[in-house]
Write a protein that holds these residues in place. Sequence first.
Motif, short mmCIF file in Angstrom:
data_model
loop_
_atom_site.label_atom_id
_atom_site.label_comp_id
_atom_site.label_asym_id
_atom_site.label_seq_id
_atom_site.Cartn_x
_atom_site.Cartn_y
_atom_site.Cartn_z
N ILE A 278 -45.79 7.93 -24.81
CA ILE A 278 -46.05 9.22 -24.15
C ILE A 278 -47.28 9.14 -23.25
CG2 ILE A 278 -46.52 11.66 -24.53
CD1 ILE A 278 -45.06 11.38 -27.24
N PHE A 279 -48.37 8.57 -23.79
CA PHE A 279 -49.59 8.47 -22.99
C PHE A 279 -49.36 7.57 -21.78
CE2 PHE A 279 -53.74 6.95 -21.71
CZ PHE A 279 -54.54 8.08 -21.83
N PHE B 95 -46.60 7.07 -20.18
CA PHE B 95 -45.78 7.76 -19.19
C PHE B 95 -46.63 8.67 -18.31
CE2 PHE B 95 -43.46 11.66 -18.06
CZ PHE B 95 -42.44 11.13 -17.28
N PHE B 96 -47.50 9.45 -18.92
CA PHE B 96 -48.30 10.41 -18.16
C PHE B 96 -49.41 9.75 -17.36
CE2 PHE B 96 -46.45 13.48 -21.17
CZ PHE B 96 -46.03 14.45 -20.27
N HIS B 97 -49.88 8.59 -17.81
CA HIS B 97 -51.02 7.96 -17.14
C HIS B 97 -50.66 6.65 -16.45
CE1 HIS B 97 -54.11 10.72 -18.75
NE2 HIS B 97 -53.26 10.85 -19.75
N LYS B 98 -49.35 6.38 -16.35
CA LYS B 98 -48.86 5.20 -15.63
C LYS B 98 -49.48 3.90 -16.16
CE LYS B 98 -46.46 7.78 -12.78
NZ LYS B 98 -46.68 9.08 -13.43
N VAL B 99 -49.48 3.78 -17.49
CA VAL B 99 -49.99 2.58 -18.15
C VAL B 99 -48.84 1.92 -18.91
CG1 VAL B 99 -51.63 1.64 -19.82
CG2 VAL B 99 -52.29 3.60 -18.40
N HIS B 100 -48.67 0.63 -18.73
CA HIS B 100 -47.58 -0.07 -19.42
C HIS B 100 -47.91 -0.22 -20.91
CE1 HIS B 100 -44.04 -2.57 -19.84
NE2 HIS B 100 -44.76 -3.46 -20.51
N SER B 101 -46.87 -0.17 -21.73
CA SER B 101 -47.04 -0.31 -23.18
C SER B 101 -46.25 -1.51 -23.68
CB SER B 101 -46.55 0.94 -23.91
OG SER B 101 -47.29 2.07 -23.53
N MET B 102 -46.85 -2.20 -24.63
CA MET B 102 -46.13 -3.24 -25.35
C MET B 102 -46.29 -2.98 -26.84
SD MET B 102 -48.56 -6.58 -24.69
CE MET B 102 -47.43 -7.69 -25.51
N VAL B 103 -45.34 -3.46 -27.61
CA VAL B 103 -45.40 -3.23 -29.05
C VAL B 103 -45.00 -4.51 -29.77
CG1 VAL B 103 -43.06 -2.24 -29.08
CG2 VAL B 103 -44.60 -1.79 -30.98
N THR C 215 -47.63 4.71 -33.66
CA THR C 215 -48.48 4.00 -32.69
C THR C 215 -47.73 3.77 -31.38
OG1 THR C 215 -47.79 1.91 -33.71
CG2 THR C 215 -49.87 2.86 -34.46
N ALA C 216 -46.47 3.32 -31.50
CA ALA C 216 -45.66 3.08 -30.30
C ALA C 216 -45.29 4.39 -29.61
CB ALA C 216 -44.40 2.30 -30.68
N LEU C 217 -45.05 5.44 -30.40
CA LEU C 217 -44.68 6.73 -29.81
C LEU C 217 -45.81 7.29 -28.95
CD1 LEU C 217 -42.59 9.02 -29.63
CD2 LEU C 217 -43.65 10.03 -31.67
#
Length: 353
Positions: free
Chosen positions: A114-115, A117-125, A108-110
Amino acid sequence: MNLNGKVIFLIPGFASDEGDQNCLPYLQDLMLLLKDKLGSDRMEIIAFQYPFQRSTYNWHGIQVHAMGGKNRKGISKLLTWIRVWTVLRNIQAKSTIGILHAFWLSETALIAQIFGFFHKVHSMVTIMGQDPLKSNKYLRLLKLRKFTLIGVSNFVSEELEKSSGHPADDVIPHVLKTENFANLPESEPSYDILGVGNLYPLKNYNLFIEIVEILVRDFPELKCGIAGSGAQHDDLLKLISAKKLDKNIELLGETQRSKVLAIMKNSTVFLHTSQYESQGFAMSEALYLGMKVVSTPVSDTESNDSIQCGKTPQELADCVRIALGNKTRECVVFYPAEKAVGKYLSHYMTFSK
């Protein structure tokens, strides 16, 4: 709430419908609490593996995309990831994704990494279980500095720092949606000692049985129950029989959460014998329902004044003996729901502007 875009939750599995109470109940509670603040139109859930059938459905007003991965490996896992990616692209095409929120340092985090990075969206886990340990193969693939890392306990944050050098950015425990505790039936059985959890080695129910064996010397009529199913069911039954505890310990099997809560409401001591725990959601439920909680020293239990800890069977039996003699019941809130939700919303607002 003025959030720029949707929050997309990436989860290994989620409830198949509104009646599926036992699938990750702590996440179900969190989703409902967040919905009260964000609104269902600002949330979507992508479940990678469970439900096992691919579908899109409505859960309490929130759209859920089930990828039907069925925990398959190899090329089948890759196909699941492609399906997740396709759903994310479709969501992004229709409305802005403000933040990707993954649960577990896993696939889920992976995909979020990746998504994002390509779409300039921040991720939290949110780090949930054994995922901060060195044995987690995904740790080598994840750029942890790029995430907002949330631990469900201080213990989880410390374990992550040991294995990766990166502690969690924040600690937000699992919390209860207390409406679930209203109008619980009074007709469910009561137990002197109750255990709740899947029947597999990590939960260490052999120790539970050993503790009961010690206690029945002084309390021959002791009534104990274990709610849960799993691979160790038959072995535990044999052990109970070998120790002549058949009249003292009952294996309840898979039990709906609402029924477990009703049993907790009527029972005295919650005995938690796990070898590892990120937080222990069932302990939070037991405390809220007035049970005395006795546990092995896992997660943050030793720093919680409401939980009695022991390391050996005799120490744990002594703690249970004292708890059985305390007839008072007090509702204890492990962590305020409004505080947890407020913290998550603050993180969403920071990175979705």
